[in-house]
Design a protein around this motif. Structure first.
Motif, mmCIF file in Angstrom:
data_model
loop_
_atom_site.group_PDB
_atom_site.id
_atom_site.type_symbol
_atom_site.label_atom_id
_atom_site.label_comp_id
_atom_site.label_asym_id
_atom_site.label_seq_id
_atom_site.Cartn_x
_atom_site.Cartn_y
_atom_site.Cartn_z
ATOM 1 N N ALA A 59 0.835 -1.210 0.000
ATOM 2 C CA ALA A 59 0.000 0.000 0.000
ATOM 3 C C ALA A 59 0.867 1.256 0.000
ATOM 4 C CB ALA A 59 -0.924 -0.015 1.207
ATOM 5 N N LEU A 60 1.968 1.213 0.748
ATOM 6 C CA LEU A 60 2.868 2.364 0.787
ATOM 7 C C LEU A 60 3.518 2.585 -0.574
ATOM 8 C CD1 LEU A 60 4.313 4.574 2.415
ATOM 9 C CD2 LEU A 60 6.023 2.863 3.061
ATOM 10 N N LEU A 61 3.963 1.499 -1.220
ATOM 11 C CA LEU A 61 4.562 1.630 -2.545
ATOM 12 C C LEU A 61 3.542 2.131 -3.566
ATOM 13 C CD1 LEU A 61 6.788 -1.589 -2.677
ATOM 14 C CD2 LEU A 61 7.537 0.781 -2.390
ATOM 15 N N LEU A 62 2.286 1.630 -3.451
ATOM 16 C CA LEU A 62 1.230 2.118 -4.350
ATOM 17 C C LEU A 62 1.018 3.614 -4.161
ATOM 18 C CD1 LEU A 62 -1.047 1.650 -6.410
ATOM 19 C CD2 LEU A 62 -2.541 1.058 -4.465
ATOM 20 N N LEU A 63 0.984 4.040 -2.922
ATOM 21 C CA LEU A 63 0.807 5.469 -2.655
ATOM 22 C C LEU A 63 1.968 6.276 -3.226
ATOM 23 C CD1 LEU A 63 -0.754 7.766 -1.273
ATOM 24 C CD2 LEU A 63 0.502 7.228 0.833
ATOM 25 N N LEU A 64 3.198 5.767 -3.050
ATOM 26 C CA LEU A 64 4.356 6.470 -3.604
ATOM 27 C C LEU A 64 4.307 6.511 -5.127
ATOM 28 C CD1 LEU A 64 7.208 5.098 -1.278
ATOM 29 C CD2 LEU A 64 6.149 7.366 -1.228
ATOM 30 N N GLU A 65 3.885 5.399 -5.719
ATOM 31 C CA GLU A 65 3.762 5.377 -7.179
ATOM 32 C C GLU A 65 2.728 6.388 -7.660
ATOM 33 O OE1 GLU A 65 2.897 1.361 -8.120
ATOM 34 O OE2 GLU A 65 4.994 0.705 -8.110
ATOM 35 N N ARG A 66 1.581 6.445 -6.975
ATOM 36 C CA ARG A 66 0.551 7.406 -7.361
ATOM 37 C C ARG A 66 1.048 8.845 -7.199
ATOM 38 N NH1 ARG A 66 -3.244 6.001 -10.529
ATOM 39 N NH2 ARG A 66 -4.610 7.618 -9.631
ATOM 40 N N LEU A 67 1.746 9.083 -6.119
ATOM 41 C CA LEU A 67 2.283 10.424 -5.914
ATOM 42 C C LEU A 67 3.325 10.763 -6.972
ATOM 43 C CD1 LEU A 67 2.696 10.485 -2.012
ATOM 44 C CD2 LEU A 67 0.988 11.709 -3.388
ATOM 45 N N ALA A 68 4.181 9.778 -7.294
ATOM 46 C CA ALA A 68 5.183 10.025 -8.338
ATOM 47 C C ALA A 68 4.513 10.256 -9.691
ATOM 48 C CB ALA A 68 6.153 8.845 -8.406
ATOM 49 N N HIS A 69 3.469 9.490 -9.989
ATOM 50 C CA HIS A 69 2.751 9.659 -11.253
ATOM 51 C C HIS A 69 2.083 11.026 -11.310
ATOM 52 C CE1 HIS A 69 0.549 8.568 -14.860
ATOM 53 N NE2 HIS A 69 -0.609 8.902 -14.251
ATOM 54 N N ALA A 70 1.440 11.414 -10.200
ATOM 55 C CA ALA A 70 0.788 12.724 -10.170
ATOM 56 C C ALA A 70 1.806 13.841 -10.306
ATOM 57 C CB ALA A 70 0.005 12.877 -8.874
ATOM 58 N N ALA A 71 2.950 13.688 -9.641
ATOM 59 C CA ALA A 71 3.990 14.718 -9.749
ATOM 60 C C ALA A 71 4.525 14.816 -11.167
ATOM 61 C CB ALA A 71 5.117 14.405 -8.766
ATOM 62 N N THR A 72 4.682 13.674 -11.828
ATOM 63 C CA THR A 72 5.175 13.676 -13.208
ATOM 64 C C THR A 72 4.179 14.360 -14.145
ATOM 65 O OG1 THR A 72 6.389 11.629 -12.799
ATOM 66 C CG2 THR A 72 5.987 12.223 -15.094
ATOM 67 N N ASN A 73 2.892 14.018 -14.028
ATOM 68 C CA ASN A 73 1.867 14.651 -14.864
ATOM 69 C C ASN A 73 1.795 16.152 -14.622
ATOM 70 O OD1 ASN A 73 1.207 12.206 -16.013
ATOM 71 N ND2 ASN A 73 -0.513 11.811 -14.602
ATOM 72 N N SER A 74 1.914 16.545 -13.363
ATOM 73 C CA SER A 74 1.872 17.977 -13.052
ATOM 74 C C SER A 74 3.066 18.703 -13.673
ATOM 75 C CB SER A 74 1.861 18.165 -11.539
ATOM 76 O OG SER A 74 1.915 19.533 -11.199
ATOM 77 N N TYR A 75 4.210 18.064 -13.611
ATOM 78 C CA TYR A 75 5.416 18.690 -14.180
ATOM 79 C C TYR A 75 5.271 18.846 -15.688
ATOM 80 C CZ TYR A 75 10.214 19.233 -15.723
ATOM 81 O OH TYR A 75 11.358 19.681 -16.338
ATOM 82 N N ARG A 76 4.736 17.821 -16.360
ATOM 83 C CA ARG A 76 4.550 17.895 -17.809
ATOM 84 C C ARG A 76 3.527 18.964 -18.194
ATOM 85 N NH1 ARG A 76 4.333 11.383 -19.180
ATOM 86 N NH2 ARG A 76 6.603 10.994 -18.899
ATOM 87 N N SER A 77 2.461 19.065 -17.430
ATOM 88 C CA SER A 77 1.440 20.068 -17.728
ATOM 89 C C SER A 77 2.013 21.477 -17.614
ATOM 90 C CB SER A 77 0.255 19.896 -16.787
ATOM 91 O OG SER A 77 -0.342 18.643 -16.966
ATOM 92 N N ARG A 78 2.810 21.699 -16.552
ATOM 93 C CA ARG A 78 3.411 23.019 -16.381
ATOM 94 C C ARG A 78 4.402 23.329 -17.511
ATOM 95 N NH1 ARG A 78 3.672 21.485 -10.924
ATOM 96 N NH2 ARG A 78 5.904 21.014 -11.157
ATOM 97 N N ALA A 79 5.090 22.273 -17.951
ATOM 98 C CA ALA A 79 6.049 22.499 -19.047
ATOM 99 C C ALA A 79 5.334 22.873 -20.340
ATOM 100 C CB ALA A 79 6.896 21.240 -19.252
ATOM 101 N N ARG A 80 4.212 22.198 -20.662
ATOM 102 C CA ARG A 80 3.469 22.534 -21.862
ATOM 103 C C ARG A 80 2.855 23.915 -21.773
ATOM 104 N NH1 ARG A 80 1.679 17.100 -21.462
ATOM 105 N NH2 ARG A 80 -0.262 17.862 -20.495
ATOM 106 N N PHE A 81 2.340 24.252 -20.598
ATOM 107 C CA PHE A 81 1.730 25.570 -20.422
ATOM 108 C C PHE A 81 2.753 26.701 -20.550
ATOM 109 C CE2 PHE A 81 0.375 29.101 -17.718
ATOM 110 C CZ PHE A 81 -0.856 29.380 -18.285
ATOM 111 N N ALA A 82 3.970 26.443 -20.097
ATOM 112 C CA ALA A 82 5.014 27.463 -20.167
ATOM 113 C C ALA A 82 5.510 27.670 -21.601
ATOM 114 C CB ALA A 82 6.184 27.098 -19.252
ATOM 115 N N SER A 83 5.511 26.621 -22.396
ATOM 116 C CA SER A 83 6.026 26.729 -23.774
ATOM 117 C C SER A 83 4.997 27.230 -24.775
ATOM 118 C CB SER A 83 6.570 25.370 -24.223
ATOM 119 O OG SER A 83 5.532 24.410 -24.209
#
Length: 606
Positions: A568-592
């Motif tokens: 469960a802890l690894l799943l939570l970390l994976e979800r957080l990592a996935h959400a952080a990655t998507n957020s980073y990509r969205s900000r990058a597209r919005f900035a460009s």
């Protein structure tokens, strides 16, 4: 016969080497006595001043000769001092001399107040006869027994050889009453001295009472008996209970047995041991699973290391096969054998789990087959050993250290010295057990025999108790199977128990000799077997199957729970990592996006 020669012969014939003489003789006569004493190997200490008497301790580490000329002035001071200090006993051999013919009236007048009790060794020597003198009690008349005329050393030695001992000669106490007391700690349960229904209550008085009643018949005395409810504990230098009454001189004899302890020795004496006690920790041996993880017990450390080495080697070789396959072999399954995948295969094989990989590479297939086959053999042995451990009789707890580090609760029998023997023990293991298991519980650690044995029956509880008291309750309440599972561990050696008497009592040696005779002829053992229960026999055996409970598989449940939490802890970390990655990509597209739009407009205007 020369009187000085007779005195030397008298004491030498008794094998004595030190003489204290209370004399008012002429100096030359005293010198002659000392001279003849040195020649015979007898050291003589002459004391002419009776108003400055030295200490007359009742007991020394050696026997001592005492000489008194009764015709001296102030000789009564010596008699009074010896009576008050209880110096008339078998440790001091007294010779009272009178250079006139024997006169019984004069003897009784001279010794009228002397406390010469039955354990005294006092001889009155007149010019014509020797007599043995004692009294059965302080308020009784003197008992005078003739020993014959004064005689030489050889004749005296023959007299002592054929003369019965003082204990044998003085076995008739003329039915006097001796002040005594017994212990009844729980009067509500006392139903008489012959009631066997509650043998665990007041066991010592019940064992000792018939022994002393036999002594009373043997020695012809009676008991002025009273009842107290405490043995006695020391508070501010004084005792209460039975010991306190004897310390104050109110009692001559205790109709019970109590522990031989140094603090009690200072205020009373003991005449004879009665029984030997063993105060062990009694408990039902718990299952192995209750005190250890049975899933790590089947194999030794060497086997576990070998198993880990086999799994690691298999994972490493499979990873090597996957590396070679990726460099030129068109085997998709073999190419998937990465280091992580190989490690997962090794762990799954140990846990009897297969793999979805089926490489065409022959070497990888052989390696996987051998690993699975070795795992099968290991798993079969492991499972069989687990079953054997669960079904075999447990020997999990063998020492006090095992008890200290086990999850078992501990208790101690409620007695007068319930804390003392743990606190006084110098064994570091016993001290560790006391501080870790008993001290934090306070008064809750001390239970009655019935309550303590009942908790032992429920399991995971060890009770420090006198064995005879525990066995009586166990024989009445436990089933045959429960009796077979009992285990004992010695905590410390209890002192012997003995019959107490008043300090420097005049009956100590007399009672002690008769009680030892009772032990020799088996009377003491007979009463011990009546009142002190033996260990119940195990008739049910230890056969049959033992049911496996939740506690036996609890470590496995812990592993499962830990794995679920980790997943469960690894799943939570994976979800957080996935959400952080998507957020980073969205900000990058919005900035460009604005930069690209501005460039287009500029191009159109141009």
């Amino acid at each position: 016969m020369d009187f000085i020669n007779f005195i030397i012969s008298f004491f030498v014939s008794k094998k004595l080497t030190l003489l204290t003489a209370f004399l008012c003789w002429r100096p030359e006569d005293v010198s002659e006595l000392m001279k003849q004493g040195r020649a015979a190997g007898l050291r003589v200490r002459a004391l002419p001043r009776f108003d400055r008497l030295p200490a007359l301790p009742p007991y020394r580490s050696f026997r001592e000769a005492m000489l008194l000329d009764i015709r001296c002035d102030n000789s009564t001071l010596v008699l009074a001092e010896a009576s008050s200090k209880r110096a008339f006993n078998l440790r001091h051999s007294w010779l009272i001399i009178d250079d006139s013919p024997f006169n019984v009236s004069y003897l009784e007048t001279s010794l009228g107040d002397a406390l010469v009790l039955p354990d005294g060794d006092v001889t009155w020597a007149s010019s014509d006869v020797m007599v043995d003198v004692y009294r059965v009690k302080d308020d009784q008349p003197l008992v005078v027994t003739s020993l014959g005329p004064t005689m030489s050393q050889i004749a005296l030695e023959r007299l002592w050889a054929r003369l019965p001992t003082a204990v044998s000669r003085r076995r008739n106490l003329n039915n006097v009453y001796l002040k005594s007391a017994t212990i009844i700690t729980q009067p509500q349960y006392f139903k008489g001295w012959h009631d066997l229904s509650n043998r665990q209550i007041d066991t010592f008085p019940k064992v000792t009472y018939p022994l002393l009643m036999l002594c009373g018949e043997d020695l012809k005395f009676r008991f002025n008996l009273k009842q107290v409810d405490l043995y006695g504990e020391q508070r501010n230098g004084t005792f209460d209970g039975l010991v306190g009454a004897m310390q104050r001189g109110e009692l001559e004899l205790g109709v019970t047995s109590m522990f031989l302890r140094g603090d009690r020795w200072r205020v009373l004496h003991f005449c004879a041991e009665t029984v030997e006690l063993r105060g062990n920790f009694l408990f039902r041996q718990p299952a192995r699973s209750a005190v250890s993880n049975v899933f790590v017990l089947p194999f030794s450390r060497g086997v576990w290391r070998a198993l880990a080495a086999v799994g690691g080697a298999a994972a490493a070789l499979l990873a090597l096969c996957g590396l070679l396959a990726r460099r030129g072999t068109p085997d998709a399954a073999a190419q998937r054998l990465t280091l992580l995948e190989s490690f997962t295969f090794a762990v799954g094989t140990i846990c009897q789990q297969g793999s979805d990989l089926s490489p065409s590479l022959l070497s990888a297939r052989v390696l996987m087959f051998c690993t699975l086959l070795a795992s099968l053999f290991v798993f079969t042995s492991y499972s069989a050993k687990i079953v054997a451990i669960l079904q075999a009789p447990s020997d999990a707890l063998q020492t006090l250290a095992d008890l200290t580090h086990s999850p078992m609760d501990l208790g101690v029998q409620e007695t007068t010295y319930k804390r003392v023997y743990f606190a006084e023990s110098t064994d570091p293991v016993t001290q560790a057990l006391y501080r870790r298991k008993l001290l934090p519980l306070g008064e809750r650690a001390y239970l009655s025999v019935v309550d303590g044995i009942a908790r032992v029956r429920s399991g995971l509880f060890a009770f420090q108790v006198e064995e005879s008291s525990a066995y009586d309750v166990i024989s009445k309440t436990y089933t045959e199977r429960e009796k077979c599972g009992l285990k004992e561990i010695k905590a410390f050696t209890l002192p012997m128990v003995a019959v107490p008497v008043r300090k420097h009592s005049g009956y100590r040696d007399l009672l002690g000799a008769r009680l030892r005779w009772q032990r020799e002829v088996g009377l003491m053992d007979r009463f011990r077997r009546i009142w002190m229960s033996s260990r119940p026999k195990c008739d049910a055996g230890s056969g049959g199957f033992v049911s496996v409970g939740l506690v036996d598989v609890l470590p496995a449940a812990h592993v499962l729970l830990a794995g679920a939490l980790l997943a469960a802890l690894l799943l939570l970390l994976e979800r957080l990592a996935h959400a952080a990655t998507n957020s980073y990509r969205s900000r990058a597209r919005f900035a460009s996006a604005p930069v690209a739009s501005g460039a287009g407009e500029k191009h159109q205007l141009t």
